[in-house]
Write a protein that holds these residues in place. Structure first.
Motif, PDB file in Angstrom:
ATOM      1  N   GLU A 160     -19.681   5.646  -4.003  1.00 34.03           N
ATOM      2  CA  GLU A 160     -19.263   4.380  -4.119  1.00 34.03           C
ATOM      3  C   GLU A 160     -18.306   4.349  -5.378  1.00 34.03           C
ATOM      4  N   MET A 161     -18.205   5.185  -6.278  1.00 33.65           N
ATOM      5  CA  MET A 161     -17.405   5.467  -7.520  1.00 33.65           C
ATOM      6  C   MET A 161     -16.064   5.843  -6.881  1.00 33.65           C
ATOM      7  N   GLU A 162     -15.987   6.794  -6.038  1.00 36.68           N
ATOM      8  CA  GLU A 162     -14.601   7.149  -5.200  1.00 36.68           C
ATOM      9  C   GLU A 162     -13.839   5.779  -4.538  1.00 36.68           C
ATOM     10  N   THR A 163     -14.863   5.187  -3.902  1.00 30.88           N
ATOM     11  CA  THR A 163     -14.051   3.935  -3.292  1.00 30.88           C
ATOM     12  C   THR A 163     -13.827   3.146  -4.039  1.00 30.88           C
ATOM     13  N   TRP A 164     -14.490   2.605  -5.192  1.00 36.67           N
ATOM     14  CA  TRP A 164     -14.030   1.662  -6.353  1.00 36.67           C
ATOM     15  C   TRP A 164     -12.752   2.103  -6.958  1.00 36.67           C
ATOM     16  N   LEU A 165     -12.708   3.494  -7.125  1.00 36.01           N
ATOM     17  CA  LEU A 165     -11.514   4.064  -7.936  1.00 36.01           C
ATOM     18  C   LEU A 165     -10.295   3.883  -7.301  1.00 36.01           C
ATOM     19  N   ARG A 166     -10.418   3.901  -5.769  1.00 34.07           N
ATOM     20  CA  ARG A 166      -9.166   4.093  -5.160  1.00 34.07           C
ATOM     21  C   ARG A 166      -8.440   2.645  -4.884  1.00 34.07           C
ATOM     22  N   SER A 167      -9.672   1.798  -4.768  1.00 35.12           N
ATOM     23  CA  SER A 167      -9.395   0.453  -4.524  1.00 35.12           C
ATOM     24  C   SER A 167      -8.937  -0.429  -5.939  1.00 35.12           C
ATOM     25  N   ARG A 168      -9.365   0.052  -6.994  1.00 33.32           N
ATOM     26  CA  ARG A 168      -8.983  -0.604  -8.194  1.00 33.32           C
ATOM     27  C   ARG A 168      -7.844   0.107  -8.486  1.00 33.32           C
ATOM     28  N   VAL A 169      -7.442   1.241  -8.331  1.00 30.71           N
ATOM     29  CA  VAL A 169      -5.887   1.604  -8.517  1.00 30.71           C
ATOM     30  C   VAL A 169      -5.054   1.121  -7.891  1.00 30.71           C
ATOM     31  N   SER A 170      -5.404   0.868  -6.548  1.00 28.07           N
ATOM     32  CA  SER A 170      -4.473   0.429  -5.508  1.00 28.07           C
ATOM     33  C   SER A 170      -4.083  -1.121  -6.192  1.00 28.07           C
ATOM     34  N   HIS A 171      -4.771  -1.616  -6.484  1.00 27.02           N
ATOM     35  CA  HIS A 171      -4.711  -3.304  -7.141  1.00 27.02           C
ATOM     36  C   HIS A 171      -3.630  -3.211  -8.249  1.00 27.02           C
ATOM     37  N   GLU A 172      -3.959  -2.220  -9.089  1.00 28.69           N
ATOM     38  CA  GLU A 172      -3.160  -2.092 -10.318  1.00 28.69           C
ATOM     39  C   GLU A 172      -1.736  -1.675  -9.932  1.00 28.69           C
ATOM     40  N   LEU A 173      -1.639  -0.677  -8.796  1.00 30.62           N
ATOM     41  CA  LEU A 173      -0.229  -0.311  -8.631  1.00 30.62           C
ATOM     42  C   LEU A 173       0.427  -1.447  -7.878  1.00 30.62           C
ATOM     43  N   LEU A 174      -0.317  -2.389  -7.165  1.00 29.20           N
ATOM     44  CA  LEU A 174       0.492  -3.409  -6.418  1.00 29.20           C
ATOM     45  C   LEU A 174       1.032  -4.409  -7.686  1.00 29.20           C
ATOM     46  N   ALA A 175       0.124  -4.701  -8.508  1.00 26.54           N
ATOM     47  CA  ALA A 175       0.518  -5.402  -9.709  1.00 26.54           C
ATOM     48  C   ALA A 175       1.750  -4.657 -10.333  1.00 26.54           C
ATOM     49  N   ASN A 176       1.671  -3.592 -10.297  1.00 31.54           N
ATOM     50  CA  ASN A 176       2.781  -2.885 -10.986  1.00 31.54           C
ATOM     51  C   ASN A 176       4.080  -3.126 -10.226  1.00 31.54           C
ATOM     52  N   TYR A 177       4.079  -2.970  -8.926  1.00 35.24           N
ATOM     53  CA  TYR A 177       5.403  -3.006  -8.275  1.00 35.24           C
ATOM     54  C   TYR A 177       5.612  -4.554  -8.040  1.00 35.24           C
ATOM     55  N   THR A 178       4.736  -5.385  -8.177  1.00 33.65           N
ATOM     56  CA  THR A 178       5.198  -6.820  -8.087  1.00 33.65           C
ATOM     57  C   THR A 178       5.977  -7.214  -9.263  1.00 33.65           C
ATOM     58  N   LEU A 179       5.342  -6.521 -10.354  1.00 29.69           N
ATOM     59  CA  LEU A 179       6.525  -6.679 -11.662  1.00 29.69           C
ATOM     60  C   LEU A 179       7.887  -6.155 -11.481  1.00 29.69           C
ATOM     61  N   LEU A 180       7.645  -5.017 -10.792  1.00 29.30           N
ATOM     62  CA  LEU A 180       9.067  -4.346 -10.671  1.00 29.30           C
ATOM     63  C   LEU A 180       9.987  -5.257  -9.705  1.00 29.30           C
ATOM     64  N   ARG A 181       9.485  -5.644  -8.850  1.00 30.00           N
ATOM     65  CA  ARG A 181      10.276  -6.667  -7.809  1.00 30.00           C
ATOM     66  C   ARG A 181      11.029  -7.742  -8.382  1.00 30.00           C
ATOM     67  N   ASP A 182       9.891  -8.546  -9.123  1.00 31.78           N
ATOM     68  CA  ASP A 182      10.247  -9.798  -9.639  1.00 31.78           C
ATOM     69  C   ASP A 182      11.195  -9.499 -10.782  1.00 31.78           C
ATOM     70  N   ARG A 183      11.022  -8.417 -11.543  1.00 33.05           N
ATOM     71  CA  ARG A 183      12.051  -8.202 -12.705  1.00 33.05           C
ATOM     72  C   ARG A 183      13.487  -7.895 -12.110  1.00 33.05           C
ATOM     73  N   ALA A 184      13.391  -6.992 -11.103  1.00 33.38           N
ATOM     74  CA  ALA A 184      14.594  -6.456 -10.579  1.00 33.38           C
ATOM     75  C   ALA A 184      15.312  -7.647  -9.705  1.00 33.38           C
ATOM     76  N   THR A 185      14.600  -8.641  -9.256  1.00 30.90           N
ATOM     77  CA  THR A 185      15.239  -9.659  -8.561  1.00 30.90           C
ATOM     78  C   THR A 185      16.079 -10.470  -9.735  1.00 30.90           C
ATOM     79  N   ALA A 186      15.474 -10.787 -10.807  1.00 32.22           N
ATOM     80  CA  ALA A 186      15.946 -11.767 -11.974  1.00 32.22           C
ATOM     81  C   ALA A 186      17.084 -10.762 -12.489  1.00 32.22           C
TER      82      ALA A 186
END
Length: 610
Positions: free
Chosen positions: A390-416
């Motif tokens: 369960e820890m492996e599954t949680w870790l991959r999912s948790r990291v995926s969402h943090e990376l999504l937020a990181n890329y969203t920051l990149l996109r929004d700032r790049a657009t600005a």
């Protein structure tokens, strides 16, 4: 007065824009401007295939695939109680029904399959992520189905996605990533119960990623209390996401199609959903594409007009010719400065990319540190031998969402940043950033593995017995020897002492092994997060470099266009000083005719821009 349907108006706008682009290309060819023609050719290719993506998402077994099938009137997506969709399925228009598998690669490879065979290749056996029905050796990124359907003919693409599986799942991160580049998102839930907290949280995040969202309530034919659920969901949506709620029944839709019953089709609720897709999604996207294309035509006309107007001013008043030439020469110098690396827009771009690179890297490190801290807390409170899967599954999912937020920051700032660079270039333009996607974190992390190297096997009964006997024997011997040295005979007491010592030794050994497993688990988490930081750090840097090149090339090309327009205007104005009066009169008549045609084309383009 007859009312024109929004989808028809959208298609008409695209057709009008395409005709304007054709006229613009002819003008560029006639006036010897291949640079401007290249710009319009790019616009023309975009008008030829205007894809409008609608991502269909929701929890497992809520009726997403049935919804897509009912919309297109075909079994495009697999529907079964025992299976779940494993990869996205793209349903778009085609002259003939066909299907293709999209295999991961750079670039992705396509494999044609029979439509009937597609179903067994894009499913998984259970929502938890069991073995896929697809061939083991193929790493599928998705599937594409083409169907000759009127609903899809305007460029509408329906994307059936795997079940979300909760906001914290990897599928949820992938769905949000897809939503960021979609024209609209359709969230599917059923009438068995009102929207859950995790569904509302997902909808709230989806609303931030995609501007057009609708909630579809399925299976209203199966649940008699569906109206009560609809009202509760509508209330939740007004409070949390502000999106419409559309109740539908796929079974009623299919029955209506077989019987040709329009009343039954209305009861199914699908006409309202089709109206949403065609009027609010397809028509608005078509108008936006047409307006962008028409704006480019108008900009080209403005540049062509400028060179004729300068020549006309020099011809109409020879005394003004020297002033016109002087002004155009000054403009030439300003354009030369605009093309240099010292230009303000270029410096803004360079400094902005450097700052953004630093901020994105810092944000990624902060997020990864948060994940590691959370993982450490969980590991310290549990035994990895019991919880590591369960820890492996949680870790991959948790990291995926943090990376999504990181890329969203990149996109929004790049657009600005693109907008700021456009302002400094004196032409607000950010269209080059429309192609910056928020990637699916799971695809980005395909090469990263959680290599735990943890001794997950607990001590077996035999091993526990040996540890206990060893501790008991050592304890008994120690106390017997102590009694012998002091002259006290312990007798049977030594046996009891040995048992106590054996139990304590066994508990200490279990504690030691658990602490060792916890340490190994924490190290595994850190190794995985280090690998993620390494892979994603490079990817974000590559993305930013690509953005910098695209913006630089975009504005450099625009500067070159302005330079060429000004050079031609300067040449024509200079030549005008040597013309005779008769030559001036004839050339003025020709210029007025050309300017009239260009102004008429520009005005027609501005009507489409609206």
């Amino acid at each position: 007065m007859m009312t024109v349907a929004p989808e028809t108006a959208g298609n008409d706008a695209v057709a009008r824009a395409a005709a304007l682009v054709d006229l613009g290309l002819r003008a560029c060819e006639a006036y010897g401007r291949p640079d401007l023609a290249a710009r319009l050719e790019s616009v023309q290719s975009g008008l030829a295939d205007p894809a409008v993506h609608v991502v269909v998402v929701g929890e497992f077994k809520k009726g997403k695939s049935s919804l897509v099938n009912a919309l297109v009137g075909a079994n495009a997506c697999p529907v079964d109680d025992d299976v779940a969709t494993a990869v996205p399925t793209y349903v778009r228009h085609g002259e003939q029904a066909s299907a293709e598998l999209i295999v991961e690669g750079s670039p992705p490879r396509r494999e044609t399959v029979a439509l009937e065979e597609l179903h067994s290749r894009v499913i998984e056996r259970d929502p938890a992520g069991a073995a896929s029905g697809a061939d083991e050796e193929l790493a599928l990124a998705g599937a594409e189905v083409r169907l000759p359907r009127t609903l899809l003919s305007s460029g509408l693409v329906l994307v059936d996605t795997p079940g979300v599986g909760g906001l914290g799942s990897a599928h949820a991160a992938a769905s949000l990533a897809a939503a960021s580049m979609a024209s609209a998102l359709v969230f599917v839930t059923d009438a068995s119960q009102e929207l859950t907290r995790s569904e509302l949280d997902f909808l709230h995040k989806a609303r931030e990623m995609c501007g057009t969202v609708a909630c579809v309530l399925t299976k209203i034919d199966f649940y008699p209390h569906w109206r009560r659920i609809r009202d509760l969901d509508a209330e939740h949506l007004r409070e949390h996401a502000d999106v419409p709620c559309i109740p539908v029944s796929s079974r009623l839709r299919s029955a209506a199609a077989e019987a040709g019953d329009s009343q039954l089709n209305t009861e199914s609720g699908y006409p309202a959903l089709v109206s949403f897709l065609t009027e609010h999604v397809g028509a608005s996207a078509a108008h936006r594409v047409a307006a962008d294309a028409a704006a480019d035509v108008a900009a080209v006309c403005t540049q062509l007009e400028a060179q004729f107007e300068a020549e006309r001013a020099a011809l109409a008043d020879p005394a003004e010719a020297r002033r016109v030439v002087s002004e155009l020469t000054a403009v030439k110098e300003r354009i030369a400065n605009l093309k240099s690396t010292a230009a303000k827009w270029n410096q803004t771009l360079s400094d902005g990319i450097t700052d953004l690179n630093s901020d994105v890297e810092h944000d990624l490190r902060r997020r990864i540190r948060t994940v590691i801290a959370e993982a450490d807390d969980v590991i310290e409170e549990s035994d990895p031998a019991d919880t590591w899967t369960e820890m492996e599954t949680w870790l991959r999912s948790r990291v995926s969402h943090e990376l999504l937020a990181n890329y969203t920051l990149l996109r929004d700032r790049a657009t600005a940043l693109g907008e700021e660079v456009g302002e400094h270039f004196r032409e607000a333009s950010c269209d080059v950033l429309d192609r910056i996607a928020v990637p699916d974190p799971e695809l980005q992390l395909a090469g990263a593995r959680v290599e735990h190297k943890i001794e997950l096997q607990k001590m077996k009964v035999g091993k526990q017995a040996m540890v206990a006997l060893k501790s008991a024997y050592s304890g008994a011997i120690m106390f017997v020897m102590l009694g012998t040295l002091t002259g006290v005979t312990l007798g049977p007491i030594a046996l009891g002492i040995g048992l106590v010592m054996g139990g304590k030794g066994l508990r200490d050994e279990k504690k030691r092994q658990r602490a060792n497993r916890q340490k190994q688990a924490q190290n595994a988490v850190r190794r995985y997060c280090d690998e993620v930081s390494f892979v994603m750090g490079k990817d974000s840097k590559d993305t930013l470099r690509t953005i910098q090149r695209q913006l630089r090339d975009h504005y450099t090309a625009l500067a070159e266009e302005l330079d060429r327009s000004n050079a031609q205007a300067l040449q024509r104005a200079s030549d005008a000083t040597s013309h005779t009066q008769d030559e001036r009169d004839r050339r003025l008549a020709d210029i007025d005719a050309e300017l009239g045609r260009l102004r008429q084309l520009r005005e027609r383009a501005m009507e489409v821009v609206g």
